[in-house]
Design a protein around this motif. Structure first.
Motif, PDB file in Angstrom:
ATOM      1  N   VAL A 410       5.675  -7.206   2.067  1.00 34.06           N
ATOM      2  CA  VAL A 410       5.541  -6.004   1.233  1.00 34.06           C
ATOM      3  C   VAL A 410       4.870  -6.360  -0.089  1.00 34.06           C
ATOM      4  O   VAL A 410       3.943  -5.678  -0.551  1.00 34.06           O
ATOM      5  CB  VAL A 410       6.921  -5.370   0.968  1.00 34.06           C
ATOM      6  N   VAL A 411       5.337  -7.443  -0.708  1.00 35.31           N
ATOM      7  CA  VAL A 411       4.793  -7.866  -2.006  1.00 35.31           C
ATOM      8  C   VAL A 411       3.309  -8.197  -1.890  1.00 35.31           C
ATOM      9  O   VAL A 411       2.482  -7.760  -2.697  1.00 35.31           O
ATOM     10  CB  VAL A 411       5.577  -9.087  -2.538  1.00 35.31           C
ATOM     11  N   VAL A 412       2.954  -8.965  -0.861  1.00 40.87           N
ATOM     12  CA  VAL A 412       1.559  -9.365  -0.669  1.00 40.87           C
ATOM     13  C   VAL A 412       0.680  -8.151  -0.372  1.00 40.87           C
ATOM     14  O   VAL A 412      -0.427  -8.027  -0.906  1.00 40.87           O
ATOM     15  CB  VAL A 412       1.444 -10.404   0.471  1.00 40.87           C
ATOM     16  N   ALA A 413       1.171  -7.237   0.469  1.00 42.26           N
ATOM     17  CA  ALA A 413       0.396  -6.038   0.807  1.00 42.26           C
ATOM     18  C   ALA A 413       0.134  -5.197  -0.441  1.00 42.26           C
ATOM     19  O   ALA A 413      -0.996  -4.742  -0.674  1.00 42.26           O
ATOM     20  CB  ALA A 413       1.131  -5.220   1.860  1.00 42.26           C
ATOM     21  N   VAL A 414       1.167  -4.985  -1.248  1.00 41.89           N
ATOM     22  CA  VAL A 414       0.999  -4.204  -2.479  1.00 41.89           C
ATOM     23  C   VAL A 414      -0.008  -4.886  -3.395  1.00 41.89           C
ATOM     24  O   VAL A 414      -0.870  -4.234  -3.998  1.00 41.89           O
ATOM     25  CB  VAL A 414       2.353  -4.022  -3.191  1.00 41.89           C
ATOM     26  N   TYR A 415       0.064  -6.218  -3.489  1.00 41.90           N
ATOM     27  CA  TYR A 415      -0.863  -6.969  -4.342  1.00 41.90           C
ATOM     28  C   TYR A 415      -2.306  -6.778  -3.881  1.00 41.90           C
ATOM     29  O   TYR A 415      -3.196  -6.446  -4.675  1.00 41.90           O
ATOM     30  CB  TYR A 415      -0.493  -8.448  -4.316  1.00 41.90           C
ATOM     31  N   ILE A 416      -2.535  -6.961  -2.581  1.00 43.28           N
ATOM     32  CA  ILE A 416      -3.904  -6.848  -2.058  1.00 43.28           C
ATOM     33  C   ILE A 416      -4.421  -5.417  -2.192  1.00 43.28           C
ATOM     34  O   ILE A 416      -5.553  -5.182  -2.621  1.00 43.28           O
ATOM     35  CB  ILE A 416      -3.965  -7.318  -0.592  1.00 43.28           C
ATOM     36  N   PHE A 417      -3.576  -4.432  -1.834  1.00 42.41           N
ATOM     37  CA  PHE A 417      -4.036  -3.052  -1.849  1.00 42.41           C
ATOM     38  C   PHE A 417      -4.189  -2.517  -3.274  1.00 42.41           C
ATOM     39  O   PHE A 417      -4.929  -1.566  -3.502  1.00 42.41           O
ATOM     40  CB  PHE A 417      -3.087  -2.161  -1.046  1.00 42.41           C
TER      41      PHE A 417
END
Length: 624
Positions: A410-417
């Motif tokens: 979740v953290v990585v997805a939010v960061y990338i998006f």
């Protein structure tokens, strides 16, 4: 044409089988070597642990040392010739492996493992850089899906065959030797049928220093922020997958109570799920590079990873179950579903990212960007292994590690998006359009693959820009009425897509002037610009008079003009039919059948507003 038709095409089939056979051989060799060390040589637990932990490090080391050099080779020289040299190298490596298998020489087999790491390092940049040369834009997602599916299935079958053959009493090493040499020879034979793939940067100055070249490759990979973040997304996929797969043996034994057949089953479920997800990408994306599937994939990885934790978080009561006994146990089918869906959403996640990197990167840099991707992948795999070991050392069992990885996702997805809102924008567009409509596209081949063009289309509903965004093969800048541009939620989509708000001359002449300046600048930069020359939504379903703004644009910047027509939107969600008839605007035609027709480009000198209006009317026909 279905993506499976590519398997009958010489442009793709020989390459597909060459890479699939290579993946099979790599997996079969590695698993046979582990079985030899663990079950055939009478080694102590300490010695077995030493070899099994050293093996992954030796395999991945060449990715750090030689990826940058491999990227240069793939750019500077003809790719098919390099593939054939790589396959000959594989035959030599498997001949050494045969001697190591039969003579039980583990140090020699570790050398071969390093050689196979070199084999994969050199083949990697070619594997993904050759696809944009061999395939059409509309085939890129399907081709990547087939490659991902083929790789997953080959690794899985290689694992099973490698384990099984080596464990045959007395003759296991001989059978394993014969298999790996035979497959390597067949793979070389397949490579002889791959069509030529010319060098994309023949004048590239070769740098033999792997350290300075690695730094340069990573700089090239970072030049396009969207591409670099897609590469980070791919590397995260390997981090997530490494953690998941590394925990499966302990999860199988301690939490599922299964034996080796259950371990094979769970790996099979994950691999099959990934293959199915990869193949589904073409259908779900409409044969375009649809990065809107990436957030969907990230959501699925998290949701089903968390559910895997809750499905079986405690230790198994019964041990030593075979796969059939496990399937008959309470709650087992929930675990089966979770593992399969994690694999499927992994396919949704990684295939569009690879296609995005290939389509967005200039042809003379694709191999080096893929090499940079491989370096980062290797780094994240090492970090994932260390991370998993660290969590194990502080008492985390496999389900808890699944939970941690899913929450980190979740953290990585939010960061990338957040860094690249285009991913989230495409997801919102894909969900909205595919939820509300069923769309058929005709003539998309007429859309120029590169260079500027002015797209003109009739305007029926507030959803028209989103429908076009979701179906055009190339990103386009949409000119739209500023009040539509400022609709809540959709404003994020339009702003991220770099839409151009416009107002009437009497409403706000400054906004109108700025819009025309932005249109001209976009066309000068080689972009597509889409306008709705009617100046507003149709009020009665018929095409309104095209305004002269289109002529003003072409007078200043004479670019090709592509007439387009939307059919079947009148009376659908968010058209004005209901408001005209004083009805409540409800989804009276939910999941409406809609068509988009794209005409051949016209020269700017051959069109006027009136002629474009007539042509769009002809394209639309009687289907309002």
């Amino acid at each position: 044409m279905s993506q499976f038709a590519l398997l009958g095409s010489r442009r793709f089939a020989p390459f597909f089988w060459t890479q699939a056979l290579g993946a099979f051989n790599d997996s079969a060799f590695r698993n046979a070597m582990v079985m030899l060390a663990a079950f055939q040589m009478g080694l102590s637990d300490h010695e077995v642990s030493l070899y099994t932990n050293l093996a992954p490090a030796l395999f991945i080391l060449p990715f750090f040392l030689f990826s940058a050099t491999a990227g240069q080779l793939a750019e500077k020289f003809e790719k098919t010739r390099i593939i054939r040299y790589v396959k000959l190298f594989e035959i030599a490596a498997m001949a050494l492996a045969a001697y190591g298998f039969i003579g039980h020489h583990l140090p020699l087999l570790l050398v071969v493992l390093f050689m196979m790491g070199m084999h994969s390092t050199v083949f990697g940049p070619i594997k993904y850089a050759i696809l944009p040369q061999a395939l059409k834009t509309t085939e890129l997602v399907g081709g990547n899906g087939l490659v991902e599916m083929g790789t997953q299935m080959a690794i899985l079958i290689g694992m099973v065959v490698g384990n099984t053959l080596m464990l045959i009493a007395g003759v296991g090493p001989h059978f394993s030797a014969a298999l790996t040499i035979g497959v390597a020879v067949i793979g070389y034979g397949a490579s002889r049928f791959i069509p030529p793939a010319p060098a994309t940067a023949p004048d590239l100055k070769f740098n033999w220093n792997p350290f300075t070249e690695t730094a340069r490759v990573l700089r090239i990979t970072r030049e396009d922020r969207a591409v670099f973040n897609a590469v980070l997304g791919i590397s995260w996929f390997w981090f997530f997958g490494t953690i998941l797969v590394a925990q499966l043996p302990l999860y199988t034994r301690d939490n599922l109570g299964g034996d080796g057949t259950v371990n094979t089953l769970v790996l099979t479920l994950f691999s099959i799920g990934t293959g199915v997800g990869a193949l589904m990408c073409e259908k779900m994306s409409g044969k375009r590079v649809e990065i809107g599937l990436v957030p969907l994939g990230a959501f699925g990885l998290t949701a089903f990873g968390i559910d895997l934790f809750f499905a079986r978080s405690g230790s198994a009561v019964t041990r030593g179950l075979d796969w059939l006994a496990f399937l008959h146990g309470a709650g087992s089918w929930r675990i089966v579903l979770d593992l399969t869906l994690i694999g499927m959403f992994a396919g949704f996640y990684v295939v569009p990212l690879f296609a995005f990197v290939q389509s967005r990167t200039p042809r003379d840099r694709v191999s080096r960007v893929i090499a940079g991707n491989n370096i980062l992948n290797a780094l994240l795999i090492v970090i994932a292994s260390c991370f998993g070991l660290a969590l194990n050392s502080i008492g985390f069992n496999a389900p808890k590690i699944f939970l941690v990885a899913s929450l980190l996702n979740v953290v990585v997805a939010v960061y990338i998006f957040t860094l690249v809102p285009e991913f989230l924008m495409r997801f919102i567009t894909w969900v909205l359009v595919n939820t509300l409509y069923r769309i058929r596209v005709d003539g998309m081949k007429n859309l120029p693959e590169e260079g500027p063009a002015l797209l003109v289309c009739n305007h029926v509903s507030f959803m028209d820009p989103l429908i076009l965004m979701a179906n055009l093969r190339r990103p386009a800048r949409f000119v739209m009425y500023y009040k539509i541009f400022n609709i809540p939620v959709l404003r994020f989509v339009f702003k991220t897509a770099k839409a151009i708000p416009i107002a009437g001359k009497k409403e706000d002449p400054a906004v109108m002037h700025k819009a025309f300046e932005e249109v001209d600048a976009a066309l000068a930069d080689g972009e597509l610009v889409c306008i709705f020359p009617e100046g507003g939504l149709t009020k009665d379903g018929s095409i309104q008079t095209f305004r002269p703004g289109v002529e003003k644009i072409l007078e200043r910047r004479p670019v090709p003009v592509v007439p387009m027509a939307l059919r079947g939107l009148w009376g659908s969600v968010w058209s004005r039919r209901d408001s005209m008839m004083r009805r409540t605007r409800l989804p009276r035609r939910f999941r409406a059948h809609v068509e988009l027709v794209v005409d051949v480009p016209k020269a700017a000198s051959d069109v006027t507003a009136a002629s474009l209006e007539q042509r769009v009317q002809e394209l639309r026909g009687d289907m309002a």
